[in-house]
Design a protein around this motif. Structure first.
Motif, PDB file in Angstrom:
ATOM      1  N   ILE A 180       0.826  -1.217   0.000  1.00 27.32           N
ATOM      2  CA  ILE A 180       0.000   0.000   0.000  1.00 27.32           C
ATOM      3  C   ILE A 180       0.861   1.269   0.000  1.00 27.32           C
ATOM      4  O   ILE A 180       0.359   2.348   0.296  1.00 27.32           O
ATOM      5  N   ARG A 181       2.150   1.142  -0.334  1.00 25.51           N
ATOM      6  CA  ARG A 181       3.018   2.322  -0.280  1.00 25.51           C
ATOM      7  C   ARG A 181       2.503   3.439  -1.176  1.00 25.51           C
ATOM      8  O   ARG A 181       2.610   4.629  -0.825  1.00 25.51           O
ATOM      9  N   LYS A 182       1.912   3.093  -2.304  1.00 24.33           N
ATOM     10  CA  LYS A 182       1.398   4.110  -3.225  1.00 24.33           C
ATOM     11  C   LYS A 182       0.240   4.885  -2.607  1.00 24.33           C
ATOM     12  O   LYS A 182      -0.106   5.988  -3.061  1.00 24.33           O
ATOM     13  N   ASP A 183      -0.357   4.318  -1.564  1.00 20.58           N
ATOM     14  CA  ASP A 183      -1.488   4.965  -0.904  1.00 20.58           C
ATOM     15  C   ASP A 183      -1.073   5.719   0.354  1.00 20.58           C
ATOM     16  O   ASP A 183      -1.935   6.273   1.057  1.00 20.58           O
ATOM     17  N   VAL A 184       0.226   5.732   0.644  1.00 15.53           N
ATOM     18  CA  VAL A 184       0.722   6.389   1.854  1.00 15.53           C
ATOM     19  C   VAL A 184       1.641   7.541   1.464  1.00 15.53           C
ATOM     20  O   VAL A 184       2.660   7.335   0.802  1.00 15.53           O
ATOM     21  N   GLU A 185       1.285   8.737   1.884  1.00 15.46           N
ATOM     22  CA  GLU A 185       2.124   9.915   1.687  1.00 15.46           C
ATOM     23  C   GLU A 185       2.884  10.165   2.988  1.00 15.46           C
ATOM     24  O   GLU A 185       2.272  10.444   4.021  1.00 15.46           O
ATOM     25  N   ILE A 186       4.207  10.066   2.952  1.00 15.66           N
ATOM     26  CA  ILE A 186       5.018  10.193   4.168  1.00 15.66           C
ATOM     27  C   ILE A 186       5.693  11.557   4.193  1.00 15.66           C
ATOM     28  O   ILE A 186       6.367  11.949   3.235  1.00 15.66           O
ATOM     29  N   THR A 187       5.529  12.274   5.304  1.00 16.61           N
ATOM     30  CA  THR A 187       6.110  13.605   5.473  1.00 16.61           C
ATOM     31  C   THR A 187       6.820  13.680   6.817  1.00 16.61           C
ATOM     32  O   THR A 187       6.302  13.197   7.830  1.00 16.61           O
ATOM     33  N   TYR A 188       7.989  14.295   6.806  1.00 14.76           N
ATOM     34  CA  TYR A 188       8.731  14.527   8.048  1.00 14.76           C
ATOM     35  C   TYR A 188       8.734  16.017   8.334  1.00 14.76           C
ATOM     36  O   TYR A 188       9.206  16.823   7.536  1.00 14.76           O
ATOM     37  N   VAL A 189       8.210  16.383   9.507  1.00 17.43           N
ATOM     38  CA  VAL A 189       8.111  17.786   9.925  1.00 17.43           C
ATOM     39  C   VAL A 189       9.075  17.994  11.092  1.00 17.43           C
ATOM     40  O   VAL A 189       8.960  17.352  12.130  1.00 17.43           O
ATOM     41  N   THR A 190      10.022  18.918  10.917  1.00 14.82           N
ATOM     42  CA  THR A 190      11.082  19.088  11.910  1.00 14.82           C
ATOM     43  C   THR A 190      11.412  20.566  12.114  1.00 14.82           C
ATOM     44  O   THR A 190      11.336  21.357  11.175  1.00 14.82           O
ATOM     45  N   PRO A 191      11.792  20.937  13.335  1.00 14.46           N
ATOM     46  CA  PRO A 191      12.238  22.313  13.565  1.00 14.46           C
ATOM     47  C   PRO A 191      13.648  22.564  13.049  1.00 14.46           C
ATOM     48  O   PRO A 191      14.090  23.712  12.969  1.00 14.46           O
ATOM     49  N   LEU A 192      14.366  21.502  12.707  1.00 14.90           N
ATOM     50  CA  LEU A 192      15.725  21.625  12.204  1.00 14.90           C
ATOM     51  C   LEU A 192      15.705  22.131  10.765  1.00 14.90           C
ATOM     52  O   LEU A 192      14.709  22.007  10.058  1.00 14.90           O
ATOM     53  N   GLY A 193      16.853  22.637  10.330  1.00 14.47           N
ATOM     54  CA  GLY A 193      16.957  23.136   8.964  1.00 14.47           C
ATOM     55  C   GLY A 193      17.181  22.049   7.940  1.00 14.47           C
ATOM     56  O   GLY A 193      17.127  22.290   6.734  1.00 14.47           O
ATOM     57  N   SER A 194      17.448  20.816   8.414  1.00 10.09           N
ATOM     58  CA  SER A 194      17.697  19.684   7.519  1.00 10.09           C
ATOM     59  C   SER A 194      17.240  18.412   8.218  1.00 10.09           C
ATOM     60  O   SER A 194      16.667  18.457   9.313  1.00 10.09           O
ATOM     61  N   ALA A 195      17.545  17.269   7.624  1.00  6.68           N
ATOM     62  CA  ALA A 195      17.029  16.009   8.145  1.00  6.68           C
ATOM     63  C   ALA A 195      17.615  15.626   9.497  1.00  6.68           C
ATOM     64  O   ALA A 195      16.961  14.966  10.312  1.00  6.68           O
ATOM     65  N   PHE A 196      18.870  16.055   9.776  1.00  8.47           N
ATOM     66  CA  PHE A 196      19.546  15.593  10.984  1.00  8.47           C
ATOM     67  C   PHE A 196      20.382  16.724  11.560  1.00  8.47           C
ATOM     68  O   PHE A 196      20.627  17.741  10.900  1.00  8.47           O
ATOM     69  N   THR A 197      20.841  16.529  12.790  1.00  6.22           N
ATOM     70  CA  THR A 197      21.580  17.588  13.483  1.00  6.22           C
ATOM     71  C   THR A 197      22.999  17.775  12.971  1.00  6.22           C
ATOM     72  O   THR A 197      23.553  18.864  13.068  1.00  6.22           O
ATOM     73  N   LYS A 198      23.618  16.723  12.451  1.00  8.57           N
ATOM     74  CA  LYS A 198      25.001  16.800  11.984  1.00  8.57           C
ATOM     75  C   LYS A 198      25.015  17.003  10.464  1.00  8.57           C
ATOM     76  O   LYS A 198      24.492  16.152   9.717  1.00  8.57           O
ATOM     77  N   PRO A 199      25.619  18.088   9.966  1.00  2.00           N
ATOM     78  CA  PRO A 199      25.527  18.422   8.538  1.00  2.00           C
ATOM     79  C   PRO A 199      25.982  17.325   7.589  1.00  2.00           C
ATOM     80  O   PRO A 199      25.308  17.047   6.587  1.00  2.00           O
ATOM     81  N   ARG A 200      27.129  16.700   7.871  1.00  2.00           N
ATOM     82  CA  ARG A 200      27.631  15.674   6.938  1.00  2.00           C
ATOM     83  C   ARG A 200      26.679  14.490   6.866  1.00  2.00           C
ATOM     84  O   ARG A 200      26.365  13.978   5.784  1.00  2.00           O
ATOM     85  N   ALA A 201      26.247  14.039   8.022  1.00  2.00           N
ATOM     86  CA  ALA A 201      25.314  12.914   8.049  1.00  2.00           C
ATOM     87  C   ALA A 201      23.979  13.308   7.425  1.00  2.00           C
ATOM     88  O   ALA A 201      23.355  12.517   6.710  1.00  2.00           O
ATOM     89  N   SER A 202      23.561  14.545   7.652  1.00  2.00           N
ATOM     90  CA  SER A 202      22.292  15.015   7.101  1.00  2.00           C
ATOM     91  C   SER A 202      22.323  15.018   5.577  1.00  2.00           C
ATOM     92  O   SER A 202      21.327  14.690   4.920  1.00  2.00           O
ATOM     93  N   ALA A 203      23.474  15.371   5.005  1.00  3.29           N
ATOM     94  CA  ALA A 203      23.594  15.394   3.547  1.00  3.29           C
ATOM     95  C   ALA A 203      23.429  13.998   2.960  1.00  3.29           C
ATOM     96  O   ALA A 203      22.776  13.815   1.927  1.00  3.29           O
ATOM     97  N   VAL A 204      24.009  13.013   3.645  1.00  3.44           N
ATOM     98  CA  VAL A 204      23.912  11.627   3.165  1.00  3.44           C
ATOM     99  C   VAL A 204      22.503  11.087   3.372  1.00  3.44           C
ATOM    100  O   VAL A 204      21.891  10.523   2.457  1.00  3.44           O
ATOM    101  N   LEU A 205      21.971  11.272   4.577  1.00  2.18           N
ATOM    102  CA  LEU A 205      20.651  10.726   4.886  1.00  2.18           C
ATOM    103  C   LEU A 205      19.555  11.458   4.129  1.00  2.18           C
ATOM    104  O   LEU A 205      18.523  10.865   3.790  1.00  2.18           O
ATOM    105  N   GLY A 206      19.782  12.740   3.852  1.00  3.08           N
ATOM    106  CA  GLY A 206      18.789  13.517   3.134  1.00  3.08           C
ATOM    107  C   GLY A 206      18.510  12.976   1.737  1.00  3.08           C
ATOM    108  O   GLY A 206      17.393  13.126   1.210  1.00  3.08           O
ATOM    109  N   LYS A 207      19.509  12.349   1.121  1.00  3.06           N
ATOM    110  CA  LYS A 207      19.321  11.780  -0.214  1.00  3.06           C
ATOM    111  C   LYS A 207      18.290  10.653  -0.207  1.00  3.06           C
ATOM    112  O   LYS A 207      17.627  10.401  -1.209  1.00  3.06           O
TER     113      LYS A 207
END
Length: 409
Positions: A180-207
């Motif tokens: 049912i993945r096509k029927d699920v819209e997944i959104t991440y809402v965060t107060p951070l400016g990117s996916a994670f607190t550490k920039p290098r890791a965030s760049a990799v995980l953000g992909k």
């Protein structure tokens, strides 16, 4: 006989009890540990329960089986710490005196800190940071057939900062497996400016957000939740709609810390980030999620802290300088779904980088890369936790200080 008192028999407190039981002279020191709960929870396992990877039996055991027989275990709520008098008052008005106090009272989610959250709690708003929450979400997922799934981080700091990302990636896998993945819209809402607190890791995980079709809504500072309209509202008026909300509410230290006037505005205890000694009282030490130090609130961090703190307590007892220094070492596996995971290793000064762990050039784990063996390491951690970490047994080749060998600095 002198008295060492530990408050909290969770991960950090139990490890300290085992370390100190081996180090202190039992004829000179008595050790007492206090906790109001009977059960010990493997909290990293809560992440896996909603996806039916783990069940209740994987994450729950009795606290007593991890506390040495020589140590007195008192199961009781704590009323207050009277630091100026070197004593702790239990709920039944029993007074416990101490020469050294270790605060290991952890932290907890506080849904009431977000206006409107209570109205939808455990209806279409869930958490996975508690045992009951992860069980309730598992049951909800069994009947849920799709819609807007929003994963929401309220504010930092939180326990295990990578867990929200893991939840997102496992959701993508889980709903794909259910068809049912096509029927699920997944959104991440965060107060951070990117996916994670550490920039290098965030760049990799953000992909992975692009690869897995997960929408990222950054810089979202929540004002309130309109439960009747299924809507998140930010301080600047932005809105995010949901059908099912999985939230990581505000994390705060134990209410005991507030009652004892020992904490900051979030009830975390001001702590020297290297020695783990209280900034206010020389004979009080703090470990794990109860501290305000700028390190991740995670089991691996508490494990590294415990080895450093044990050295410093022995030094304190012998009237020697506290020379053991905690460097903020954190080591985290990040599940990415499909039997793969990342691994990051960092400290106060060094961001996650590529390399091999724990052996330079050999591994077997790869840093900041997605591999199957990293996933196996994540799954093996449960065995290591129950059989080594809690018992204060060092992990071979993994010292408390972060090693730079094998890393591409």
């Amino acid at each position: 006989m002198k008295k060492l008192l530990i408050l909290g028999a969770g991960t950090a407190g139990t490890m300290m009890a085992n370390h100190l039981n081996k180090k202190l002279n039992n004829n000179e020191w008595s050790i007492t540990i206090v906790d109001q709960e009977e059960k010990h929870y493997y909290q990293p396992g809560f992440l896996f329960i909603p996806f039916e990877i783990y069940s209740e039996k994987d994450v729950v055991k009795q606290k007593k089986q991890f506390i040495p027989n020589q140590i007195e275990f008192i199961q009781s709520p704590i009323q207050v710490i009277e630091a100026e008098k070197n004593q702790v008052i239990l709920e039944n008005n029993t007074t416990l005196h101490y020469d050294i106090l270790i605060i290991a009272t952890g932290c907890r989610i506080v849904p009431s800190e977000i206006e409107g959250l209570d109205e939808g709690w455990r209806k279409n708003i869930f958490d996975f940071y508690t045992f009951d929450g992860s069980i309730a979400l598992r049951d909800k997922f069994k009947e849920w057939n799709g819609g807007k799934l929003v994963v929401h981080l309220a504010e930092m700091p939180i326990k295990c900062p990578v867990a929200p990302l893991e939840f997102l990636f496992l959701s993508d896998w889980f709903f794909t497996e259910k068809g049912i993945r096509k029927d699920v819209e997944i959104t991440y809402v965060t107060p951070l400016g990117s996916a994670f607190t550490k920039p290098r890791a965030s760049a990799v995980l953000g992909k992975l957000f692009e690869e897995k079709n997960i929408k990222l809504v950054p810089n979202f500072n929540v004002s309130h939740i309109e439960s009747e309209n299924n809507k998140l509202v930010s301080l600047d008026g932005k809105e995010v709609n949901y059908d099912l909300l999985v939230t990581i509410p505000t994390n705060m230290g134990d209410e005991l810390i507030e009652r004892s006037d020992l904490g900051d505005e979030l009830n975390f205890v001001p702590t020297d980030k290297h020695t783990l000694q209280s900034k206010a009282h020389d004979n009080i030490f703090v470990i794990g999620d109860a501290t305000d130090i700028p390190a991740s609130k995670a089991g691996s961090v508490a494990h590294f802290e415990a080895e450093i703190l044990t050295e410093n307590i022995i030094s304190f007892i012998n009237n020697k300088p506290l020379e053991a220094k905690f460097d903020g070492h954190a080591n985290c596996y990040i599940e990415s779904g499909y039997n793969k995971a990342f691994l990051i290793d960092f400290n106060y000064d060094v961001e996650p980088v590529e390399g091999t762990f724990p052996l330079p050039g050999i591994g077997p784990f790869s840093l900041l890369k997605e591999t199957r063996i990293n996933h196996l390491g994540k799954m093996a951690f449960k065995f290591i936790y129950w059989n080594m970490l809690l018992k204060g047994i060092p992990i071979p080749t993994v010292p408390p200080h972060m090693k730079t060998s094998g890393k591409k600095l």
